[in-house]
Design an enzyme around this catalytic site. Structure first.
Site, mmCIF file in Angstrom:
data_model
loop_
_atom_site.group_PDB
_atom_site.id
_atom_site.type_symbol
_atom_site.label_atom_id
_atom_site.label_comp_id
_atom_site.label_asym_id
_atom_site.label_seq_id
_atom_site.Cartn_x
_atom_site.Cartn_y
_atom_site.Cartn_z
ATOM 1 N N ASP A 125 -16.469 54.697 23.654
ATOM 2 C CA ASP A 125 -17.198 53.313 23.342
ATOM 3 C C ASP A 125 -17.425 53.233 21.800
ATOM 4 O O ASP A 125 -18.141 54.027 21.500
ATOM 5 C CB ASP A 125 -18.306 53.338 24.302
ATOM 6 C CG ASP A 125 -18.840 51.866 23.866
ATOM 7 O OD1 ASP A 125 -18.267 50.759 24.182
ATOM 8 O OD2 ASP A 125 -20.315 51.646 23.387
ATOM 9 N N THR A 135 -16.022 46.660 20.824
ATOM 10 C CA THR A 135 -16.522 47.388 19.803
ATOM 11 C C THR A 135 -15.910 48.185 18.936
ATOM 12 O O THR A 135 -16.008 48.592 17.641
ATOM 13 C CB THR A 135 -18.130 48.137 20.493
ATOM 14 O OG1 THR A 135 -17.465 49.052 21.093
ATOM 15 C CG2 THR A 135 -18.884 47.351 20.932
ATOM 16 N N THR A 136 -14.721 49.030 19.354
ATOM 17 C CA THR A 136 -13.780 49.933 18.792
ATOM 18 C C THR A 136 -13.006 48.830 17.606
ATOM 19 O O THR A 136 -12.762 48.955 16.855
ATOM 20 C CB THR A 136 -13.035 50.590 19.767
ATOM 21 O OG1 THR A 136 -13.718 51.123 20.632
ATOM 22 C CG2 THR A 136 -12.357 51.784 19.033
ATOM 23 N N ASP A 138 -19.826 47.465 29.678
ATOM 24 C CA ASP A 138 -18.723 46.599 28.896
ATOM 25 C C ASP A 138 -18.267 45.749 30.007
ATOM 26 O O ASP A 138 -18.086 44.622 29.636
ATOM 27 C CB ASP A 138 -17.820 47.451 28.482
ATOM 28 C CG ASP A 138 -18.309 48.141 27.121
ATOM 29 O OD1 ASP A 138 -19.452 48.049 26.781
ATOM 30 O OD2 ASP A 138 -17.211 48.775 26.049
#
Ligand code: ADP
Length: 535
Positions: free
Chosen positions: A69, A102-103, A400
């Site tokens: 994550d 988020t990456t 997520d």
């Protein structure tokens, strides 16, 4: 800092002044900032996509976490450089607003910075680069909306939602169980969702972890699960039609806040004091019982004396309920949080169908489930796994997935993943660049290249040749006017992401592009860095 002495031999300290500060200006400042931020993005690059690598992070006190994550990786990296910290905040704001992607957002920012560096070397002014990126971003966002598709979230037993959850879970450590976990996440969100208002209160979904068993044992419990048991083993294991008294005061005699001494000079006095103390306990239990409560949940502990009295008075009780659990129970059962025994009244009690102890696996550890709460439906996802590391990562992954489903309930538009949406936007931005006659044209073109960096990175991470795969996908998108062609990361034999059912929410993709552009623009505006020498 140094020590000196004046004429009279008195010591004084000389502090370093402003002049000793390190200062970087102009092009040097731009480049140093960009390189620092790019270093963070490069670290995350290999984690993107379904075959992305995981990172092992060891905290100063030796705690190990393995995660994929983006937000967690950058948070635990303990980054010092001020500009690099902006990327940490970038990832965190994507996490706070959208919960997923988020990456991707950090990798995209890295690609944009890489392009900015080349443009700076060409001698283009940072403000022109910034303006160009801004215009390109607008074009990309508009194009995303045109290629987005609406999904029917109810159709086929919520299949579309499950697929979207699977896309989010597919890149995580728990990807082997993505379908089961995806289904659990979908059911949990739908259970607490208000579909008419298109709203989901995520506070009503509690995620509880418990090491032991395996990830397959993860399950959804309808009700609130708390990792506590009744305070006395002989108390009943189940309370039906529970009337809950939710206390945040301890079951003990009040302690004066000032320091005090009591002089006891005779056995008589001692007995009196003891009896008085006993009376406090008796009164407290009586106040709770008189209100009609048949179970007391206490945020504080209570000693054996109180425990014994509670048992004698047939009032089951639970101690050390955590603050967040107290709030959730209050919300779901309609209980008022009571800070003083004198304030207990029947209207302040919460109501639930039952409160019962349950056991998992072969361990004798017990937990409590509060079912059929009166006010709102609350659910708990109980995550099991072989080690703390696995359950922690599973918790982040399920979070997520839950966020993706929540976003789809709010806005049911999707774009397809596998880099197809970025590629389609890149083609559109490139076309737009040709229409611009000013210097910004270069920046707009570079923005298109940066977008292309995402499918490149996905292909690279799954062992494909990035240049060939992206060139082929791009050619097919143009020939077939099909914005759904992406990278076949799982080698399923088709590059059409609609056929592979790789769904991503439009809101997440839009937010990724907007946030990444904003941060890059911010970095490009810094032309002077003044920092202490040792920074
Ligand atoms: P993030 O933290 O940004 O969500 P992930 O590591 O989950 O990052 O990777 C998300 C990227 O991987 C997205 O671009 C998504 O389209 C892509 N992706 C996910 N699953 C697949 C798949 N099965 N095939 C191709 N691409 C995928």
């Amino acid at each position: 800092m140094s020590l000196a002495f004046d004429d009279y031999g008195r010591p004084y300290i000389i502090l370093r002044d402003q002049g000793q500060k390190k200062r970087m200006k102009g092009l040097e400042a731009y480049k140093s900032n960009i390189l620092a931020a790019k270093a963070v993005a490069n670290t995350l690059q290999s984690s993107l996509g379904p075959k992305g690598m995981d990172k092992m992070l060891v905290s100063p006190d030796g705690d190990v976490s393995v995660t994929n994550d983006g937000a967690t990786i950058v948070e635990k990296m303990e980054i010092q450089h001020p500009t690099a910290k902006l990327l940490v905040e970038l990832s965190q704001s994507q996490d706070a607003e959208i919960g997923d992607g988020t990456t991707g957002v950090v990798v995209l920012a890295g690609k944009l910075l890489e392009q900015a560096l080349t443009l700076l070397d060409k001698g283009i002014h940072p403000l022109k680069i910034s303006d160009g990126f801004d215009r390109a971003c607008d074009v990309a966002i508009k194009h995303l909306e045109t290629i987005s598709e609406e999904i029917d979230i109810q159709a086929n037993e919520h299949e579309a939602l499950i697929q979207a959850a699977c896309t989010a879970l597919g890149s995580k450590v728990v990807s082997k169980r993505k379908r089961e976990l995806g289904k659990i996440a979908v059911t949990a969100v739908l259970d607490v969702a208000d579909l008419a208002r298109k709203d989901v209160n995520l506070d009503l979904i509690k995620i509880q972890t418990k090491t032991g068993g395996s990830v397959e044992d993860t399950r959804l419990i309808s009700g609130i699960l708390i990792d506590k048991d009744m305070s006395h083993p002989q108390m009943p294991k189940e309370v039906k039609e529970a009337k809950i008294c939710l206390l945040t005061c301890p079951f003990e005699p009040p302690k004066p806040k000032t320091k005090h001494n009591i002089n006891i000079s005779s056995a008589e006095d001692y007995k009196k004091l003891y009896q008085q103390e006993q009376q406090y306990f008796v009164d407290m239990v009586k106040l709770v019982k008189d209100s009609g409560a048949n179970i007391a949940l206490c945020q504080w502990g209570f000693d054996d004396e109180a425990n014994h009295l509670l048992l004698q008075n047939e009032l089951p009780a639970v101690r050390w309920v955590s603050g967040t659990d107290v709030e959730l129970i209050a919300m779901a059962t309609g209980a008022r949080i009571i800070p003083r025994f004198q304030e207990i009244t029947p209207e302040k009690l919460g109501k639930a169908g039952s409160v019962k102890e349950v056991q998992f696996g072969t361990s004798n550890e017990r937990m409590l489930v509060i079912e059929n709460c009166q006010c709102t439906k609350a659910v708990t996802i109980l995550i099991r796994g072989g080690s703390q590391m696995i359950v922690d990562e599973a918790k982040r992954s399920i979070h997520d997935a839950i966020c993706v489903i929540r976003n789809l309930i709010k806005d049911n538009r999707i774009v397809y993943g596998g880099g197809s949406a970025e590629l389609a936007c890149s083609i559109q931005v490139l076309q737009y660049a040709d229409e611009v006659s000013s210097v910004e044209q270069y920046a707009i073109r570079s923005f298109a290249d940066a977008l292309e960096g995402i499918p490149c990175c996905l292909a690279d991470n799954c062992g494909l040749n990035p240049i060939t795969s992206v060139a082929q996908a791009k050619a097919r998108q143009l020939q077939e006017s099909n914005p759904r062609i992406g990278i076949d990361c799982m080698e399923l034999g088709t590059t059409d992401m609609k056929e592979q059912r790789i769904y991503e929410t439009l809101s997440s993709k839009k937010q990724q592009i907007q946030l990444a552009t904003q941060v890059v623009k911010m970095i490009l505006k810094i032309d002077d860095v003044i920092a202490p020498d040792d920074y």
